[in-house]
Design a protein around this motif. Structure first.
Motif, PDB file in Angstrom:
ATOM      1  N   UNK A 173       0.675  -1.530   0.238  1.00 18.30           N
ATOM      2  CA  UNK A 173       0.246  -0.440  -0.138  1.00 18.30           C
ATOM      3  C   UNK A 173       0.903   1.431   0.431  1.00 18.30           C
ATOM      4  N   UNK A 174       2.169   1.200  -0.037  1.00 17.08           N
ATOM      5  CA  UNK A 174       2.628   2.240   0.395  1.00 17.08           C
ATOM      6  C   UNK A 174       3.495   2.888  -0.697  1.00 17.08           C
ATOM      7  N   UNK A 175       3.112   3.963  -0.297  1.00  8.74           N
ATOM      8  CA  UNK A 175       4.620   5.451  -1.638  1.00  8.74           C
ATOM      9  C   UNK A 175       5.338   5.676  -1.987  1.00  8.74           C
ATOM     10  N   UNK A 220       2.613   5.170  10.758  1.00  6.62           N
ATOM     11  CA  UNK A 220       1.862   4.365   9.631  1.00  6.62           C
ATOM     12  C   UNK A 220       0.993   4.623   8.984  1.00  6.62           C
ATOM     13  N   UNK A 221       0.524   4.943   8.365  1.00  8.69           N
ATOM     14  CA  UNK A 221      -1.277   5.133   8.071  1.00  8.69           C
ATOM     15  C   UNK A 221      -0.952   4.984   5.897  1.00  8.69           C
ATOM     16  N   UNK A 222      -1.940   4.091   5.805  1.00  7.83           N
ATOM     17  CA  UNK A 222      -1.503   3.643   4.390  1.00  7.83           C
ATOM     18  C   UNK A 222      -2.879   3.182   3.788  1.00  7.83           C
ATOM     19  N   UNK A 223      -3.755   3.064   2.400  1.00  6.94           N
ATOM     20  CA  UNK A 223      -5.013   2.238   1.891  1.00  6.94           C
ATOM     21  C   UNK A 223      -4.339   1.867   0.540  1.00  6.94           C
ATOM     22  N   UNK A 224      -4.868   0.928   0.319  1.00  6.62           N
ATOM     23  CA  UNK A 224      -4.745   0.086  -1.042  1.00  6.62           C
ATOM     24  C   UNK A 224      -4.851   1.469  -2.418  1.00  6.62           C
ATOM     25  N   UNK A 225      -4.163   1.485  -3.162  1.00  8.74           N
ATOM     26  CA  UNK A 225      -4.714   2.484  -4.442  1.00  8.74           C
ATOM     27  C   UNK A 225      -5.882   1.805  -4.674  1.00  8.74           C
ATOM     28  N   UNK A 226      -6.305   0.946  -4.934  1.00  9.23           N
ATOM     29  CA  UNK A 226      -7.535   0.709  -5.467  1.00  9.23           C
ATOM     30  C   UNK A 226      -8.897   1.458  -4.858  1.00  9.23           C
ATOM     31  N   UNK A 258       5.392  12.533  -1.855  1.00  8.70           N
ATOM     32  CA  UNK A 258       4.000  12.143  -1.287  1.00  8.70           C
ATOM     33  C   UNK A 258       2.573  12.686  -1.582  1.00  8.70           C
ATOM     34  N   UNK A 259       1.873  13.103  -2.624  1.00  6.64           N
ATOM     35  CA  UNK A 259       0.687  14.361  -2.295  1.00  6.64           C
ATOM     36  C   UNK A 259      -0.150  13.433  -1.837  1.00  6.64           C
ATOM     37  N   UNK A 260      -0.617  12.935  -1.867  1.00 11.30           N
ATOM     38  CA  UNK A 260      -1.591  11.928  -1.085  1.00 11.30           C
ATOM     39  C   UNK A 260      -2.017  12.050   0.179  1.00 11.30           C
TER      40      UNK A 260
END
Length: 283
Positions: A173-175, A220-226, A258-260
């Motif tokens: 999930x990481x950018x 850490x915090x992340x979401x699947x790109x889909x 990481x603009x997201x």
């Protein structure tokens, strides 16, 4: 004055020097907080060094030792000099003294982060051979300042506590690769201090976060790109805020590319608080 390892120095002496060296900093930490920080960052007293005047530490570098991107590395957990001893080049002398010992321990690289506005420290590190590897944003906000309205998301999503050690696939999930203090290795060192939350859709993990409620630190915090832009990160942030035991929240060391993350927090009324350079030197 003598420069030597901290291997035989008690914690109280280290804490006293740390407190005096950073007395003019905005954020202060107590002894227990320093112990937790050092443990999380892999502090090795035998490979940490200080300049002593009799029995008192007047300048020091507290080194963490561990693996980073598959390489055994020394990490500068904290470098400080007592105010009355500044301007004598002691930080450089302590660092140079440490190099043969680090090499003997098969450490090939030295890693650190420095605030971009700390131009004096940055110049010291550049002069002794450190190079910038990337720039990092950090965010600090008061809990009441964040705007995090939870709307109905398109797909039913549940938030559950998880054992992060069973979900190393979340790296997909990481950018960007987490910084030293946010790495899985650092989390494992003080795993009892963290809460990990997972976002599930149809029993599939689609997002997660790791959070330290005693410090307000989102590690850490992340979401699947889909599954992005569906409110999943907002749900995770909402649940984390319920668990936070202090009045502020921190999200440190996100890659500026990481603009997201920047866009997500800006939409929550949170701006970048500052930037750091991540720097490395080959030993």
């Amino acid at each position: 004055m003598e420069i030597k390892s901290l291997g035989n120095t008690d914690f109280e002496t280290v804490f006293k020097a740390f407190s005096r060296a950073f007395a003019d900093y905005e954020i202060q930490i107590n002894a227990e907080e320093l112990k937790t920080m050092l443990k999380r960052r892999g502090f090795d007293p035998d490979l940490s060094f200080a300049a002593f005047e009799e029995e008192n530490i007047v300048a020091f570098t507290l080194n963490g030792i561990g693996n980073f991107n598959g390489v055994k590395i020394a990490y500068d957990t904290g470098t400080g000099t007592l105010k009355e001893y500044r301007g004598r080049g002691l930080a450089t002398k302590v660092f140079e003294h440490s190099i043969p010992y680090l090499k003997e321990a098969n450490i090939s690289h030295y890693l650190l982060e420095v605030l971009q506005q700390n131009t004096k420290a940055f110049s010291v590190y550049r002069n002794i051979g450190f190079e910038i590897t990337r720039e990092l944003n950090y965010f600090v906000w008061k809990n009441e300042d964040i705007k995090n309205e939870i709307k109905n998301i398109e797909i039913p999503c549940s938030i559950e506590k998880i054992d992060i050690e069973k979900h190393f696939s979340v790296s997909d999930f990481w950018d960007f690769y987490p910084s030293w203090q946010n790495s899985f290795e650092s989390i494992q060192r003080t795993s009892e201090d963290f809460i990990s939350l997972g976002a599930f859709i149809d029993q599939k993990l689609v997002g997660y976060c790791v959070f330290e409620p005693n410090s307000g630190d989102i590690t850490q915090i992340a979401v699947d790109t889909l599954f992005r832009r569906k409110g999943i990160a907002s749900l995770l942030l909402h649940e984390m805020s319920k668990l936070n035991r202090i009045a502020k929240t921190k999200l440190l060391n996100t890659d500026i590319s990481c603009n997201s993350i920047v866009g997500f927090l800006k939409a929550k009324n949170i701006e970048v608080s500052g930037r750091q350079f991540e720097m490395m030197k080959k030993l």
